[in-house]
Design a protein around this motif. Sequence first.
Motif, short mmCIF file in Angstrom:
data_model
loop_
_atom_site.label_atom_id
_atom_site.label_comp_id
_atom_site.label_asym_id
_atom_site.label_seq_id
_atom_site.Cartn_x
_atom_site.Cartn_y
_atom_site.Cartn_z
N ASN A 194 27.68 -11.56 24.36
CA ASN A 194 26.57 -11.51 24.98
C ASN A 194 26.83 -11.82 26.52
N ARG A 195 27.66 -12.26 27.09
CA ARG A 195 28.13 -12.73 28.28
C ARG A 195 28.89 -11.48 28.82
N ALA A 196 29.79 -11.03 28.19
CA ALA A 196 30.93 -10.01 28.59
C ALA A 196 30.37 -8.63 28.54
N SER A 197 29.69 -8.45 27.48
CA SER A 197 28.80 -7.02 27.51
C SER A 197 28.31 -6.56 28.93
N PRO A 198 27.39 -7.28 29.53
CA PRO A 198 26.61 -6.68 30.44
C PRO A 198 27.57 -6.62 31.76
N ILE A 199 28.47 -7.45 31.88
CA ILE A 199 29.38 -7.27 32.89
C ILE A 199 30.41 -6.05 32.82
N VAL A 200 31.07 -5.84 31.69
CA VAL A 200 31.78 -4.65 31.42
C VAL A 200 31.04 -3.40 31.37
N TYR A 201 30.05 -3.02 30.63
CA TYR A 201 29.16 -2.09 30.44
C TYR A 201 28.40 -1.75 31.61
N GLY A 202 27.96 -2.92 32.16
CA GLY A 202 27.16 -2.74 33.37
C GLY A 202 27.89 -2.19 34.55
N GLU A 203 29.14 -2.65 34.70
CA GLU A 203 29.81 -1.93 35.78
C GLU A 203 30.19 -0.45 35.26
N LEU A 204 30.49 -0.18 34.20
CA LEU A 204 30.77 1.25 33.76
C LEU A 204 29.41 2.00 34.05
N SER A 205 28.42 1.45 33.92
CA SER A 205 27.05 2.09 33.78
C SER A 205 26.87 2.44 35.42
N PHE A 206 26.97 1.42 36.21
CA PHE A 206 26.72 1.75 37.50
C PHE A 206 27.87 2.73 37.95
N ALA A 207 28.92 2.49 37.86
CA ALA A 207 30.13 3.62 38.31
C ALA A 207 29.83 5.02 37.85
N LEU A 208 29.64 5.12 36.58
CA LEU A 208 29.36 6.46 35.91
C LEU A 208 28.27 7.13 36.33
N GLY A 209 27.26 6.21 36.72
CA GLY A 209 25.85 6.68 36.82
C GLY A 209 25.00 7.22 35.74
N ILE A 210 25.35 6.64 34.72
CA ILE A 210 24.75 6.79 33.27
C ILE A 210 23.82 5.56 33.20
N PRO A 211 22.92 5.58 32.34
CA PRO A 211 22.05 4.40 31.96
C PRO A 211 22.80 3.59 31.18
N TYR A 212 22.52 2.21 31.41
CA TYR A 212 23.42 1.13 30.57
C TYR A 212 23.49 1.26 28.98
N ASP A 213 22.26 1.84 28.61
CA ASP A 213 22.17 1.73 27.20
C ASP A 213 23.12 3.11 26.39
N GLU A 214 23.48 3.83 27.67
CA GLU A 214 24.43 5.11 26.97
C GLU A 214 25.86 4.72 27.26
N VAL A 215 26.17 3.65 27.72
CA VAL A 215 27.71 3.49 28.17
C VAL A 215 28.52 3.44 26.73
N VAL A 216 28.02 2.44 25.51
CA VAL A 216 28.61 2.31 24.22
C VAL A 216 28.77 3.73 23.65
N PRO A 217 27.71 4.78 23.44
CA PRO A 217 27.79 5.88 22.92
C PRO A 217 28.79 6.71 23.60
N TYR A 218 28.90 6.65 25.02
CA TYR A 218 29.92 7.31 25.85
C TYR A 218 31.27 6.87 25.47
N LEU A 219 31.48 5.67 25.33
CA LEU A 219 32.89 5.09 24.93
C LEU A 219 33.09 5.75 23.52
N ASP A 220 32.32 5.47 22.57
CA ASP A 220 32.52 5.77 21.21
C ASP A 220 32.93 7.33 21.28
#
Length: 174
Positions: free
Chosen positions: A133-159
């Motif tokens: 719960n603590r690490a997910s928004p940090i990791v996925y949030g930074e990827l969301s910001f850097a990639l310019g994709i919505p936060y909820d699309e980061v995990v499917p993108y990684l998958d």
Amino acid sequence: MANHKIGDHVYHTFCGVCQIKDIAKLDGDPSGNEYYVLSPLYGDDQRNIIRVPVSNSSSLRRPLDREGAIALIKSWPSPDQDLYILDSKQRKLAYERALNSGMIEDLATLLEGALQRKRRDTHLNSMDGQFVNRASPIVYGELSFALGIPYDEVVPYLDKLTGKDKLTGKDKLG
């Protein structure tokens, strides 16, 4: 002197990507020090205001750019590697070190390990759940910001990139 300006986005070690809303002195602070007033973009911290002294802003850095995010994803731990630390004391120390350092690579590895545990056991113990719960928004949030994709699309993108579903561990192709 401030290195960042109002409106800039920064990565805060403990909160992930934030926007600088103001640079101001604290009421009642006789020192007259200026503070960055940060608003986290992701996770539970979104409701908080974070203040970081301008004179001691070592907890801030520029967020990853697209190239940095792609490099992180290329080095992303494979779901096939066993990354879960079985010894609970060692795991707790690793979680604390990673969260305190804010090293995104370390957080990503430990996050993948905790998710492996969830795939195996279909649940997480309290310590692992708190870390996720603590690490997910940090990791996925930074990827969301850097990639310019919505936060909820980061995990499917990684998958998609790994070919595995992060929750089930099953191959997406069959």
